[in-house]
Design an enzyme around this catalytic site. Structure first.
Site, PDB file in Angstrom:
ATOM      1  N   LEU A 153       0.867  -1.172   0.000  1.00  0.00           N
ATOM      2  CA  LEU A 153       0.000   0.000   0.000  1.00  0.00           C
ATOM      3  C   LEU A 153       0.906   1.223   0.000  1.00  0.00           C
ATOM      4  O   LEU A 153       1.977   1.213   0.620  1.00  0.00           O
ATOM      5  CB  LEU A 153      -0.893   0.033   1.246  1.00  0.00           C
ATOM      6  CG  LEU A 153      -1.974  -1.040   1.390  1.00  0.00           C
ATOM      7  CD1 LEU A 153      -2.712  -0.850   2.708  1.00  0.00           C
ATOM      8  CD2 LEU A 153      -2.952  -1.019   0.224  1.00  0.00           C
ATOM      9  N   ASP A 154       0.475   2.291  -0.673  1.00  0.00           N
ATOM     10  CA  ASP A 154       1.224   3.544  -0.616  1.00  0.00           C
ATOM     11  C   ASP A 154       1.371   3.994   0.829  1.00  0.00           C
ATOM     12  O   ASP A 154       0.521   3.689   1.674  1.00  0.00           O
ATOM     13  CB  ASP A 154       0.501   4.642  -1.403  1.00  0.00           C
ATOM     14  CG  ASP A 154       0.475   4.370  -2.899  1.00  0.00           C
ATOM     15  OD1 ASP A 154       1.301   3.587  -3.378  1.00  0.00           O
ATOM     16  OD2 ASP A 154      -0.398   4.948  -3.582  1.00  0.00           O
ATOM     17  N   ARG A 155       2.425   4.734   1.119  1.00  0.00           N
ATOM     18  CA  ARG A 155       2.662   5.238   2.473  1.00  0.00           C
ATOM     19  C   ARG A 155       1.419   5.919   3.052  1.00  0.00           C
ATOM     20  O   ARG A 155       1.057   5.695   4.206  1.00  0.00           O
ATOM     21  CB  ARG A 155       3.825   6.234   2.473  1.00  0.00           C
ATOM     22  CG  ARG A 155       4.133   6.809   3.862  1.00  0.00           C
ATOM     23  CD  ARG A 155       4.810   8.174   3.755  1.00  0.00           C
ATOM     24  NE  ARG A 155       6.180   8.073   3.311  1.00  0.00           N
ATOM     25  CZ  ARG A 155       7.248   7.994   4.121  1.00  0.00           C
ATOM     26  NH1 ARG A 155       7.079   8.005   5.431  1.00  0.00           N
ATOM     27  NH2 ARG A 155       8.454   7.923   3.635  1.00  0.00           N
ATOM     28  N   ARG A 254      -6.071   6.292  -7.543  1.00  0.00           N
ATOM     29  CA  ARG A 254      -5.762   7.718  -7.530  1.00  0.00           C
ATOM     30  C   ARG A 254      -5.822   8.314  -8.940  1.00  0.00           C
ATOM     31  O   ARG A 254      -6.373   9.402  -9.156  1.00  0.00           O
ATOM     32  CB  ARG A 254      -4.387   7.944  -6.896  1.00  0.00           C
ATOM     33  CG  ARG A 254      -4.341   7.499  -5.431  1.00  0.00           C
ATOM     34  CD  ARG A 254      -2.926   7.369  -4.906  1.00  0.00           C
ATOM     35  NE  ARG A 254      -2.215   8.645  -4.914  1.00  0.00           N
ATOM     36  CZ  ARG A 254      -0.951   8.786  -4.537  1.00  0.00           C
ATOM     37  NH1 ARG A 254      -0.256   7.718  -4.121  1.00  0.00           N
ATOM     38  NH2 ARG A 254      -0.386   9.971  -4.561  1.00  0.00           N
TER      39      ARG A 254
END
Length: 318
Positions: A153-155, A254
């Site tokens: 997962l993205d930060r 996104r």
């Protein structure tokens, strides 16, 4: 009123606190002769102990500089500073920082990651990551234990994710990801009211040299990406969407939210102009899959972050 836990901040959160003595071994002390960084200095002095062991010693609060404990890997050292490693101090088993373990068995770890925590290091050894903390967790029982990344997962994205505890499980999940994972859904807080109650976005995503993902409605040589969404709640300023991934591409949600003119709140990289919640408005809410060893169905669902819901609260009247 229930006291709210402060948000996770990897820059200010300490990783451990000292507790009870474990051994009578005398502390080791050094006087610094030239400028250095603490982690680099310790790795040189204790090269025989290995990087992860030295990380653990520092993170557990066993190191002090000029009489003050520090867990900062990049703590600056100056000539004349005194470094002490207190072997007799260990920690009680601490809960990991920025994550909560939802499930653990012989093959898998399932966690709920908070926004702000890296899944795995991008090369900076000073960063606190889910991967490093979970490695420390499994090594409390077996010093040779390892964990393996299944997906990331993205930060700034929170939510549920999987780690494997052996290479066989990792490969089984990654090789048959589309078949093994029966459900993978997110909630996304996006800008403005999404008028179409549900829809599907299809495009081809390609990464630029600047690491930005570009979307094309026709095949541009990139990877095909398919995202399904449904509006859960909406106002004139925001919409809360349930998002299902048919494919799992980098930054897919996104980019697709930007494509339909409703960027994810807080996502400046992909067109957002609002950051009213102080984080990225994206949360991995559900994952359901077939256990690679037992064949049993597994499903984990996490709560929608409170910040995502509070923007819909009625404004007080004056």
């Amino acid at each position: 009123m229930r006291k709210q836990r402060p948000p996770f901040n990897p820059k200010t959160t300490k990783t451990a606190r000292p507790s009870t003595p474990k051994t009578d071994k005398e502390p080791t002390q050094f006087e610094i002769g030239q400028p250095d960084e603490l982690m680099k200095f310790l790795l040189e002095k204790f090269a025989n102990k290995g990087r992860n062991t030295v990380k653990g010693i520092l993170s557990r609060g066993q190191v002090s500089v000029n009489g003050k404990k520090t867990t900062r890997h990049d703590h600056p050292l100056q000539p004349g500073d005194r470094v002490k490693v207190q072997w007799s101090v260990v920690t009680e088993e601490e809960k990991p920082i920025g994550l909560h373990i939802l499930h653990e068995d012989e093959d898998l770890l399932v966690i709920n990651k908070e926004a702000g925590l890296l899944s795995i290091s991008g090369g900076d050894e000073k960063e606190l990551t889910a991967y490093w903390q979970l490695t420390e967790h499994v090594r409390r029982k077996d010093p040779k234990a390892r964990i393996f990344v299944v997906h990331r997962l993205d930060r700034d994205t929170s939510g549920v994710m999987l780690f494997a505890k052996n290479e066989k499980t990792q490969q089984a999940l990654q090789t048959a990801w589309q078949e093994a994972v029966h459900e993978r859904s997110y909630v996304a807080l996006v800008e403005r009211k999404v008028k179409k109650p549900e829809g599907t976005i299809v495009s081809w995503l390609k990464e630029s040299k600047t690491l930005l993902m570009y979307s094309s409605p026709v095949d541009n040589g990139g990877q095909k990406a398919v995202t399904h969404y449904k509006v859960l709640q909406a106002s004139s300023d925001y919409s809360l969407l349930e998002v299902h991934l048919e494919t799992g591409r980098k930054n897919q949600i996104r980019v697709h939210m930007q494509d339909i003119g409703h960027p994810v709140v807080g996502d400046k990289k992909y067109g957002s102009v609002k950051n009213t919640i102080g984080r990225l408005g994206l949360h991995a809410r559900v994952i359901a899959f077939e256990h690679p060893s037992t064949g049993q169905p597994m499903r984990f669902e996490t709560q929608i972050p409170g910040k995502f819901l509070r923007v819909f609260a009625a404004k007080p009247t004056s």
